[in-house]
Design a protein around this motif. Sequence first.
Motif, PDB file in Angstrom:
ATOM      1  N   ASP A   1       0.839  -1.207   0.000  1.00  0.00           N
ATOM      2  CA  ASP A   1       0.000   0.000   0.000  1.00  0.00           C
ATOM      3  C   ASP A   1       0.863   1.241   0.000  1.00  0.00           C
ATOM      4  N   VAL A   2       0.470   2.218  -0.818  1.00  0.00           N
ATOM      5  CA  VAL A   2       1.137   3.516  -0.883  1.00  0.00           C
ATOM      6  C   VAL A   2       0.157   4.568  -0.394  1.00  0.00           C
ATOM      7  N   THR A   3       0.572   5.364   0.574  1.00  0.00           N
ATOM      8  CA  THR A   3      -0.287   6.413   1.120  1.00  0.00           C
ATOM      9  C   THR A   3       0.470   7.721   1.139  1.00  0.00           C
ATOM     10  N   VAL A   4      -0.172   8.787   0.678  1.00  0.00           N
ATOM     11  CA  VAL A   4       0.370  10.137   0.829  1.00  0.00           C
ATOM     12  C   VAL A   4      -0.673  10.981   1.549  1.00  0.00           C
ATOM     13  N   GLY A   5      -0.209  11.870   2.403  1.00  0.00           N
ATOM     14  CA  GLY A   5      -1.146  12.693   3.154  1.00  0.00           C
ATOM     15  C   GLY A   5      -0.484  13.895   3.768  1.00  0.00           C
ATOM     16  N   ARG A   6      -1.289  14.728   4.355  1.00  0.00           N
ATOM     17  CA  ARG A   6      -0.804  15.946   5.004  1.00  0.00           C
ATOM     18  C   ARG A   6      -0.103  15.589   6.301  1.00  0.00           C
ATOM     19  N   ARG A   7       0.948  16.342   6.613  1.00  0.00           N
ATOM     20  CA  ARG A   7       1.672  16.174   7.873  1.00  0.00           C
ATOM     21  C   ARG A   7       2.125  17.567   8.300  1.00  0.00           C
ATOM     22  N   GLY A   8       1.318  18.223   9.155  1.00  0.00           N
ATOM     23  CA  GLY A   8       1.611  19.602   9.528  1.00  0.00           C
ATOM     24  C   GLY A   8       1.527  20.509   8.311  1.00  0.00           C
ATOM     25  N   CYS A   9       2.591  21.297   8.089  1.00  0.00           N
ATOM     26  CA  CYS A   9       2.648  22.159   6.903  1.00  0.00           C
ATOM     27  C   CYS A   9       3.212  21.412   5.701  1.00  0.00           C
ATOM     28  N   GLY A  10       3.668  20.197   5.939  1.00  0.00           N
ATOM     29  CA  GLY A  10       4.273  19.421   4.864  1.00  0.00           C
ATOM     30  C   GLY A  10       3.453  18.209   4.511  1.00  0.00           C
ATOM     31  N   ALA A  11       4.128  17.109   4.261  1.00  0.00           N
ATOM     32  CA  ALA A  11       3.439  15.906   3.821  1.00  0.00           C
ATOM     33  C   ALA A  11       4.244  14.677   4.207  1.00  0.00           C
ATOM     34  N   ALA A  12       3.562  13.534   4.175  1.00  0.00           N
ATOM     35  CA  ALA A  12       4.211  12.263   4.483  1.00  0.00           C
ATOM     36  C   ALA A  12       3.835  11.238   3.419  1.00  0.00           C
ATOM     37  N   LEU A  13       4.793  10.407   3.094  1.00  0.00           N
ATOM     38  CA  LEU A  13       4.614   9.287   2.169  1.00  0.00           C
ATOM     39  C   LEU A  13       4.909   8.005   2.928  1.00  0.00           C
ATOM     40  N   ARG A  14       4.019   7.006   2.802  1.00  0.00           N
ATOM     41  CA  ARG A  14       4.234   5.735   3.502  1.00  0.00           C
ATOM     42  C   ARG A  14       3.991   4.580   2.537  1.00  0.00           C
ATOM     43  N   ILE A  15       4.945   3.657   2.469  1.00  0.00           N
ATOM     44  CA  ILE A  15       4.814   2.448   1.662  1.00  0.00           C
ATOM     45  C   ILE A  15       4.933   1.266   2.610  1.00  0.00           C
ATOM     46  N   THR A  16       3.889   0.462   2.721  1.00  0.00           N
ATOM     47  CA  THR A  16       3.895  -0.692   3.617  1.00  0.00           C
ATOM     48  C   THR A  16       3.680  -1.967   2.800  1.00  0.00           C
ATOM     49  N   ASP A  17       4.325  -3.040   3.236  1.00  0.00           N
ATOM     50  CA  ASP A  17       4.106  -4.341   2.597  1.00  0.00           C
ATOM     51  C   ASP A  17       4.050  -5.429   3.652  1.00  0.00           C
ATOM     52  N   ASP A  18       3.425  -6.544   3.297  1.00  0.00           N
ATOM     53  CA  ASP A  18       3.324  -7.667   4.223  1.00  0.00           C
ATOM     54  C   ASP A  18       4.297  -8.778   3.845  1.00  0.00           C
ATOM     55  N   GLY A  19       5.446  -8.390   3.311  1.00  0.00           N
ATOM     56  CA  GLY A  19       6.437  -9.357   2.858  1.00  0.00           C
ATOM     57  C   GLY A  19       7.284  -9.923   3.975  1.00  0.00           C
ATOM     58  N   ARG A  20       8.413 -10.496   3.583  1.00  0.00           N
ATOM     59  CA  ARG A  20       9.241 -11.231   4.550  1.00  0.00           C
ATOM     60  C   ARG A  20      10.034 -10.304   5.471  1.00  0.00           C
ATOM     61  N   GLY A  21      10.188  -9.039   5.115  1.00  0.00           N
ATOM     62  CA  GLY A  21      10.908  -8.109   5.977  1.00  0.00           C
ATOM     63  C   GLY A  21      12.388  -8.424   6.073  1.00  0.00           C
ATOM     64  N   PHE A  22      13.076  -7.714   6.960  1.00  0.00           N
ATOM     65  CA  PHE A  22      14.504  -7.970   7.179  1.00  0.00           C
ATOM     66  C   PHE A  22      14.877  -7.508   8.577  1.00  0.00           C
TER      67      PHE A  22
END
Length: 381
Positions: free
Chosen positions: A313-334
Amino acid sequence: MSRGPRSGLAAVSSALLAMSRHLEVRDVLKTIVASARELLGAQYAALGVPDDHGGFAQFVVDGVSDAQWKAIGPLPRQHGILAAMLHEAGPERLADVREDPRFEGWPSAHPELSDFLGLPIRDGDETIGALFLANKDCPKPQGGCGFTEEDEELLAILAQHAAIALTNARLYERSRELTIAEERSRLAHELHDAVSQKLFSLRLTAQAATALIDRDPSRAKGELQQVAVLAAEAAEELRAAVVELRPAALDEDGLVATLRTQVQVLDRAHTARVTFTNAGFRALPAAQEEAMLRVAQEALHNALRHSGAEHVDVTVGRRGCGAALRITDDGRGFDPRSVRSAGRHLGLVSMRDRASGVGGTLAVESAPGKGTTVEMEVPGG
């Protein structure tokens, strides 16, 4: 004595910082002319970047309204005083540009210019622009020029830094063009794989239908129905290849539309489910949106190629006066404790550099078997 130099130095420092802050060539040009006009107290300022055909590839003015500029007409050619600034190394300081023998007139809608100061912008031996000011806002000596030797020295300093800023902006744009080309190539490869898989399945299903048509017509009919489904899917992938492999549309469409489009393409090209969420994102300066897009692309590549994720999942949104981008996956990780080797493998160093380059931060959370979250935050413009 002390108050004047300090205020003058502060003004020059502000102008130089403003020049270095921009990465787009057009923004750099606008900042240069605005800074020069303000610092030297001129009514008009302009900067022309020559092309190879006797004209100007870009010509930026300050002190002229949009309506005036439109009425003036086409960009000027390289002649008269402009040609002199492009082909001679020294400055041009004139009491009245209209009295100079090289003056060849201007369009009727052009503002009247009198005293004049101009000089070339040079990168080594190459002239990359011509910067000039006109109509100094001050009392002028009889028959003399309002611009002084001090003005000439100040403009020379600005021109030197303008050359650096303009060269850096050009390098940035070329680098971005190469990055876009690489991304298009990668996207083309992913689409090619997806279409090839569909066509391979289509071929096998058609062969199965052919083998069954005499001895089991009912099953053959089912296989042919599957052929129709696979053909429709292949046609959709080919349509995506035609539509989505156009040049990246970040400048025209903005980050949200560009990311949404790329996520849709990746969702079709991979077995993993890829989704996009816009959580109130507001437009950012071009450099920050560019950095966020590249970080998202790198994180998506990692998740789809290396993590074995079923959902990204890719999410972009407001964060204060700026913005945040988040990419999450349910993979094997590290294991974050091995972040040095993982960082090289997953491009984390590059992503952090992109984030810090626009004043942002990058955080990565992961654990074996627990997936990965990449979050980038920028402060805004």
